[in-house]
Design a protein around this motif. Structure first.
Motif, short mmCIF file in Angstrom:
data_model
loop_
_atom_site.label_atom_id
_atom_site.label_comp_id
_atom_site.label_asym_id
_atom_site.label_seq_id
_atom_site.Cartn_x
_atom_site.Cartn_y
_atom_site.Cartn_z
N SER A 8 41.99 -30.68 -4.47
CA SER A 8 42.62 -29.50 -3.87
C SER A 8 42.14 -29.31 -2.43
O SER A 8 42.90 -28.86 -1.57
CB SER A 8 42.37 -28.25 -4.71
OG SER A 8 41.00 -28.00 -4.84
N TRP A 21 49.16 -26.36 2.07
CA TRP A 21 49.11 -25.06 1.38
C TRP A 21 50.08 -24.10 2.06
O TRP A 21 49.76 -23.47 3.05
CB TRP A 21 47.66 -24.52 1.44
CG TRP A 21 47.43 -23.34 0.56
CD1 TRP A 21 48.18 -22.91 -0.47
CD2 TRP A 21 46.32 -22.43 0.67
NE1 TRP A 21 47.62 -21.80 -1.05
CE2 TRP A 21 46.47 -21.47 -0.37
CE3 TRP A 21 45.21 -22.33 1.51
CZ2 TRP A 21 45.57 -20.44 -0.56
CZ3 TRP A 21 44.31 -21.31 1.32
CH2 TRP A 21 44.49 -20.37 0.29
N ARG A 73 52.25 -21.81 0.02
CA ARG A 73 52.44 -20.59 -0.75
C ARG A 73 51.76 -20.73 -2.11
O ARG A 73 51.38 -21.82 -2.52
CB ARG A 73 53.94 -20.31 -0.93
CG ARG A 73 54.67 -21.40 -1.65
CD ARG A 73 56.17 -21.37 -1.36
NE ARG A 73 56.79 -22.56 -1.90
CZ ARG A 73 57.37 -22.63 -3.09
NH1 ARG A 73 57.41 -21.58 -3.88
NH2 ARG A 73 57.92 -23.74 -3.52
N TRP A 74 51.62 -19.60 -2.79
CA TRP A 74 51.01 -19.57 -4.13
C TRP A 74 51.99 -20.13 -5.15
O TRP A 74 53.18 -19.93 -5.03
CB TRP A 74 50.68 -18.11 -4.48
CG TRP A 74 50.02 -17.95 -5.82
CD1 TRP A 74 48.69 -17.99 -6.08
CD2 TRP A 74 50.67 -17.72 -7.09
NE1 TRP A 74 48.46 -17.80 -7.41
CE2 TRP A 74 49.66 -17.64 -8.07
CE3 TRP A 74 52.01 -17.59 -7.48
CZ2 TRP A 74 49.94 -17.42 -9.41
CZ3 TRP A 74 52.28 -17.38 -8.83
CH2 TRP A 74 51.25 -17.29 -9.78
N ARG A 75 51.48 -20.82 -6.13
CA ARG A 75 52.29 -21.23 -7.28
C ARG A 75 51.47 -21.05 -8.53
O ARG A 75 50.26 -21.29 -8.52
CB ARG A 75 52.68 -22.72 -7.15
CG ARG A 75 54.10 -22.96 -6.67
CD ARG A 75 54.43 -24.44 -6.80
NE ARG A 75 54.60 -24.83 -8.21
CZ ARG A 75 55.77 -24.80 -8.85
NH1 ARG A 75 56.86 -24.44 -8.21
NH2 ARG A 75 55.86 -25.15 -10.12
N TYR A 76 52.11 -20.71 -9.62
CA TYR A 76 51.39 -20.44 -10.88
C TYR A 76 50.64 -21.67 -11.40
O TYR A 76 49.69 -21.54 -12.16
CB TYR A 76 52.39 -19.94 -11.95
CG TYR A 76 53.30 -21.04 -12.44
CD1 TYR A 76 54.42 -21.42 -11.73
CD2 TYR A 76 52.99 -21.72 -13.62
CE1 TYR A 76 55.23 -22.45 -12.16
CE2 TYR A 76 53.80 -22.75 -14.06
CZ TYR A 76 54.91 -23.12 -13.33
OH TYR A 76 55.69 -24.13 -13.75
N THR A 102 49.32 -24.30 -9.46
CA THR A 102 48.63 -25.11 -8.45
C THR A 102 47.25 -25.52 -8.96
O THR A 102 46.42 -24.67 -9.26
CB THR A 102 48.48 -24.30 -7.14
OG1 THR A 102 49.77 -23.92 -6.71
CG2 THR A 102 47.82 -25.14 -6.06
#
Ligand code: GLV
Length: 325
Positions: A122, A131, A133-136, A138
């Motif tokens: 990561s 990076w 955006r947020w993702r459920y 990741t």
């Protein structure tokens, strides 16, 4: 007259200074790589050798150095030395046990956490500017807390690793050549002794802490990896050669094993290049004991052993006491 010693690799300046007070020293502060022939030539007239785990001290080298009395290895592992040949030649061999137990156990946990929670992968992704955006989902990894920790090889470092698992509420299973006394199992977070196959099948995370020898060569190969859970993490802080690296690469590539944290490799430092293609492997350059205090303590321990042994006494960490008889 001062005894003559060879220091095979660069060492802390204070170690060089201390040894120079006792001995006539040939050092290698430039850390030049020496061939086996070069090593034999330099060691030929020496009584003592201060070595690291990277020098191969073979029966041939020992035979070529009849004046040699002591080999002080700055490592706990000593599979780089032909101990039988040294013993036959009446040469004392010493290592540096204990001083590195806690530091090496810390590092096993660093690798385990990094591999299970995908820290290296990561971070590389973040550094590459990916990076957005947020993702459920990741970088979902495996939990350590509440999981089953397997330890293969339950010596002093294995026990130090086990003690640390208490804070993670883990169940500890281990396998070893011999079962530990009950009191030591209790101190090692109530570790439970199981057969090797059961250990492989049940561990969510498996840490290898075996000494390397002909008997432990490829102790983890394709057959053993096939027994492990596909969600499992494997950590090797012991020695290259305990794991069949080609088999491990195949298992990681095919996700038959979730992740690995590796500090040691077959043929290191020229390790298998395919490891570099694997995002699910955390790779470090054999630094398990590499904290500032511990490397100083290891160097001081090896120097103590050399000084005591060449003064005609029994060094504290003698590996072949049978030569005294
Ligand atoms: C390091 O690998 C050691 O054996 O001390």
């Amino acid at each position: 007259m001062k005894a003559k010693i060879l220091i095979a690799r660069a060492v802390f300046p204070e170690v060089l200074e201390r040894l120079s007070q006792h001995f006539e020293v040939e050092a290698n502060q430039n850390d030049e790589p020496w061939s086996a022939e070069e090593m034999a030539r330099r060691l030929h007239n020496k009584q003592g050798l201060f070595s690291s785990a990277n020098e191969r001290i073979s029966a041939e080298l020992i035979a070529a150095c009849p004046q040699l009395k002591v080999i002080a290895n700055m490592a706990v592992g000593f599979n780089n030395i032909d101990l039988e040949a040294a013993t036959r030649a009446g040469i004392m061999v010493t290592n540096t046990p204990d001083v590195l137990n806690e530091t090496t156990a810390d590092f096993a946990w660093a690798l385990l956490m990094a591999a299970a929670r995908r820290v290296g992968e990561s971070e590389r992704w973040l550094r590459a500017g990916k990076w957005q955006r947020w993702r459920y989902d990741t970088f979902l990894g495996a939990d350590l807390h509440g999981a089953t920790l397997g330890i293969l090889g339950m010596g002093r470092i294995g026990q130090a690793i086990a003690r640390r698992s208490r804070g993670f509420d883990m169940q500890v299973l281990y396998h070893n050549r011999t079962r530990l006394p009950v009191a030591l199992e209790a101190a090692a977070s109530q570790a439970q002794y199981v057969g090797k196959e059961e250990l492989l099948r049940r561990a969510d995370h498996l840490i290898l802490v075996l000494p390397y020898s002909a008997a432990t060569h490829h102790a983890i190969g394709a057959a053993e990896l096939a027994l492990m859970k596909p969600t499992a993490t494997l950590v090797n802080i012991a020695r290259g050669g305990i794991v069949d690296d080609a088999a491990l690469i195949a298992a990681l590539r095919q996700r038959r094993l979730a992740a690995a944290g590796l500090d040691v490799f077959e043929n290191e430092p020229a390790f298998h290049p395919d490891f570099l293609q694997l995002d699910n492997a955390v790779l470090t350059p054999h630094i398990g004991s590499a904290s500032v205090p511990t490397r100083h303590a290891m160097a001081a321990c090896a120097a103590d052993n050399l000084i005591v042994a060449l003064s005609g006494q029994i060094p504290p960490n003698l590996l072949n006491p049978q030569i005294l008889q």
